[in-house]
Design an enzyme around this catalytic site. Structure first.
Site, PDB file in Angstrom:
ATOM      1  N   LYS A  12       0.808  -1.224   0.000  1.00 41.53           N
ATOM      2  CA  LYS A  12       0.000   0.000   0.000  1.00 41.53           C
ATOM      3  C   LYS A  12       0.836   1.266   0.000  1.00 41.53           C
ATOM      4  O   LYS A  12       0.324   2.350  -0.278  1.00 41.53           O
ATOM      5  CB  LYS A  12      -0.985  -0.003   1.172  1.00 41.53           C
ATOM      6  N   LYS A  29      -4.312 -10.730  -6.263  1.00 42.01           N
ATOM      7  CA  LYS A  29      -5.478 -10.996  -5.437  1.00 42.01           C
ATOM      8  C   LYS A  29      -6.678 -10.180  -5.936  1.00 42.01           C
ATOM      9  O   LYS A  29      -6.510  -9.016  -6.308  1.00 42.01           O
ATOM     10  CB  LYS A  29      -5.111 -10.592  -4.001  1.00 42.01           C
ATOM     11  N   LYS A  81     -10.972  -5.022  -3.890  1.00 39.38           N
ATOM     12  CA  LYS A  81     -11.961  -3.976  -4.139  1.00 39.38           C
ATOM     13  C   LYS A  81     -11.315  -2.663  -4.523  1.00 39.38           C
ATOM     14  O   LYS A  81     -11.977  -1.785  -5.074  1.00 39.38           O
ATOM     15  CB  LYS A  81     -12.879  -3.807  -2.923  1.00 39.38           C
TER      16      LYS A  81
HETATM   17  P1  ATP Z   1      -8.287  -3.563  -0.308  1.00 39.21           P
HETATM   18  O1  ATP Z   1      -8.287  -3.956  -1.729  1.00 39.21           O
HETATM   19  O2  ATP Z   1      -8.897  -2.219  -0.030  1.00 39.21           O
HETATM   20  O3  ATP Z   1      -6.993  -3.813   0.392  1.00 39.21           O
HETATM   21  P2  ATP Z   1      -9.537  -6.024   0.264  1.00 39.21           P
HETATM   22  O4  ATP Z   1     -10.489  -6.310  -0.844  1.00 39.21           O
HETATM   23  O5  ATP Z   1      -8.254  -6.746   0.308  1.00 39.21           O
HETATM   24  O6  ATP Z   1      -9.306  -4.484   0.393  1.00 39.21           O
HETATM   25  P3  ATP Z   1     -10.064  -6.141   3.118  1.00 39.21           P
HETATM   26  O7  ATP Z   1     -11.047  -5.210   3.748  1.00 39.21           O
HETATM   27  O8  ATP Z   1      -8.636  -5.831   3.331  1.00 39.21           O
HETATM   28  O9  ATP Z   1     -10.368  -6.286   1.570  1.00 39.21           O
HETATM   29  O10 ATP Z   1     -10.349  -7.609   3.565  1.00 39.21           O
HETATM   30  C1  ATP Z   1     -11.499  -8.070   4.195  1.00 39.21           C
HETATM   31  C2  ATP Z   1     -11.388  -9.562   4.369  1.00 39.21           C
HETATM   32  O11 ATP Z   1     -11.512 -10.206   3.115  1.00 39.21           O
HETATM   33  C3  ATP Z   1     -10.035 -10.021   4.934  1.00 39.21           C
HETATM   34  O12 ATP Z   1     -10.257 -11.101   5.827  1.00 39.21           O
HETATM   35  C4  ATP Z   1      -9.277 -10.478   3.728  1.00 39.21           C
HETATM   36  O13 ATP Z   1      -8.310 -11.459   4.036  1.00 39.21           O
HETATM   37  C5  ATP Z   1     -10.397 -11.051   2.888  1.00 39.21           C
HETATM   38  N1  ATP Z   1     -10.062 -10.982   1.459  1.00 39.21           N
HETATM   39  C6  ATP Z   1      -9.846  -9.847   0.755  1.00 39.21           C
HETATM   40  N2  ATP Z   1      -9.579 -10.139  -0.533  1.00 39.21           N
HETATM   41  C7  ATP Z   1      -9.624 -11.491  -0.634  1.00 39.21           C
HETATM   42  C8  ATP Z   1      -9.422 -12.409  -1.720  1.00 39.21           C
HETATM   43  N3  ATP Z   1      -9.133 -11.983  -2.921  1.00 39.21           N
HETATM   44  N4  ATP Z   1      -9.543 -13.728  -1.470  1.00 39.21           N
HETATM   45  C9  ATP Z   1      -9.859 -14.179  -0.231  1.00 39.21           C
HETATM   46  N5  ATP Z   1     -10.052 -13.368   0.825  1.00 39.21           N
HETATM   47  C10 ATP Z   1      -9.940 -12.038   0.640  1.00 39.21           C
END
Ligand code: ATP
Ligand code: LTN
Length: 327
Positions: free
Chosen positions: A111, A192, A195
């Site tokens: 980040k 990954k 969002k």
């Molecule tokens: P950002 O993209 O803003 O970093 P994010 O989509 O990674 O956000 P978080 O709010 O950081 O989402 O994560 C919320 C939960 O969802 C966490 O437990 C994270 O491990 C899980 N998670 C996020 N993306 C994935 C993914 N691609 N596959 C499985 N689990 C995920």
């Protein structure tokens, strides 16, 4: 009953990755565990947020928690900012964490990469996350794969505190799904699903309309073969789609392989889209009901009250052990 705690940042639209990696397990765990599920708004502001967007995304996430089936009579659902003990123990945890440990966190590296000014909050983020978990003496923390490193640090901080000041914190275990702990982007299986990816075609948002979902799945990258087979090393794109299929349908990976043997990717992708649509459509309907009912604020008030009771007790014990004069 074992205690479960987890949190999600209100930092954008929730994706199928968030659902499969984390939220699906929240719903499953609430029946036989004492659960605390937060919206970690104080974590979200470690990167700049538009105030109006933050408010909307926070309410959206609480609405989704309820629409997915989290039950406020079974689990405490609350906002991190409604329980001030998080900020307070978060600070105490920063005094325990080492710079070197925080520098090694891959989420921080990802980040902050390429940014000129990096907020100090982004750096100490994992200390606040440790506080979130340790305040409730959680046994299990359901998260996706990407959070394992933060969990390890939380465990180290718990051990460190216990050694320095006497047995206080329970050391938590990470809880990840067997299939889909890391759902990958639809346009690039080396990244990954996230969002915050600027390309909306890379993810499926939980509130995407059915036709958008169909379009995104049909455009998802695959290889040039035609065999629906789970092989993450050689067929990462198809394996990713199979994980999504398995988690949406309840079928095993072997059952999916057998079902599509000799059929190529076309049929597989069409039916995958329908699996996702039939999972998400009822959730979306409930979501709109929840948002228009205005129930969210009562749920949050109840949740924060329940959470604060436990959190304040832990914080008091911590401060007493560290040598603060209690008020
Ligand atoms: P950002 O993209 O803003 O970093 P994010 O989509 O990674 O956000 P978080 O709010 O950081 O989402 O994560 C919320 C939960 O969802 C966490 O437990 C994270 O491990 C899980 N998670 C996020 N993306 C994935 C993914 N691609 N596959 C499985 N689990 C995920
Ligand atoms: N860092 C997590 C969000 C998070 C969390 C927590 C998860 C903050 N506090 C406590 C589990 C337990 C993320 O980025 N997904």
């Amino acid at each position: 009953m074992k205690r479960v705690l987890s949190g999600i940042q209100p930092s954008g639209k929730m994706t199928l990755g968030n659902y499969i990696g984390a939220m699906k397990n929240f719903v499953e765990l609430q029946d036989d565990h004492r659960c605390y599920f937060m919206v970690v708004d104080m974590h979200a502001v470690t990167v700049p947020q538009e105030p109006e967007d933050l408010r909307e995304q926070t309410e959206m996430l609480v609405g989704l928690y309820l629409a997915l089936g989290l039950n406020p009579d079974r689990a405490s659902i609350f906002l991190q900012s409604h329980v001030p003990a998080h900020a307070e123990l978060g600070w105490l945890m920063t005094t325990l964490a080492y710079m070197g440990e925080l520098e090694r966190m891959t989420q921080f590296k990802d980040k902050s990469r390429g940014k000129e000014s990096i907020g100090a909050g982004l750096f100490v983020y994992p200390a606040l996350m440790a506080a979130d978990i340790l305040l409730y003496n959680a046994d299990l923390v359901p998260v996706g794969d990407d959070q394992k490193q933060h969990l390890e640090l939380t465990r180290d901080l718990a051990h460190r505190f216990n050694q320095r000041y006497g047995e206080t914190f329970r050391v938590p275990e990470v809880f990840t799904p067997e299939i889909g702990a890391r759902i990958m982007s639809l346009d690039d299986a080396s990244k990954k699903m996230s969002k915050s990816n600027p390309n909306p075609g890379s993810y499926i948002a939980l509130l995407d309309p059915p036709d958008t979902i169909r379009k995104k799945v049909s455009r998802a990258v695959t290889d040039s073969g035609r065999e629906v087979r789970f092989d993450t090393a050689n067929k990462p794109e198809v394996s990713n789609l199979m994980s999504i299929y398995a988690q949406c349908s309840g079928l095993s990976l072997q059952e999916i392989e057998a079902k599509y043997e000799g059929q190529g990717y076309g049929t597989f992708k069409k039916e995958l889209a329908e699996q996702i649509v039939s999972l998400l459509e009822p959730i979306q309907e409930r979501y709109h009901e929840v948002r228009s009912s205005g129930a969210i604020h009562d749920v949050l008030k109840k949740g924060a009250g329940e959470a604060a009771e436990i959190a304040n007790e832990t914080l008091r014990e911590v401060k007493q052990k560290m040598g603060f004069v209690l008020g």
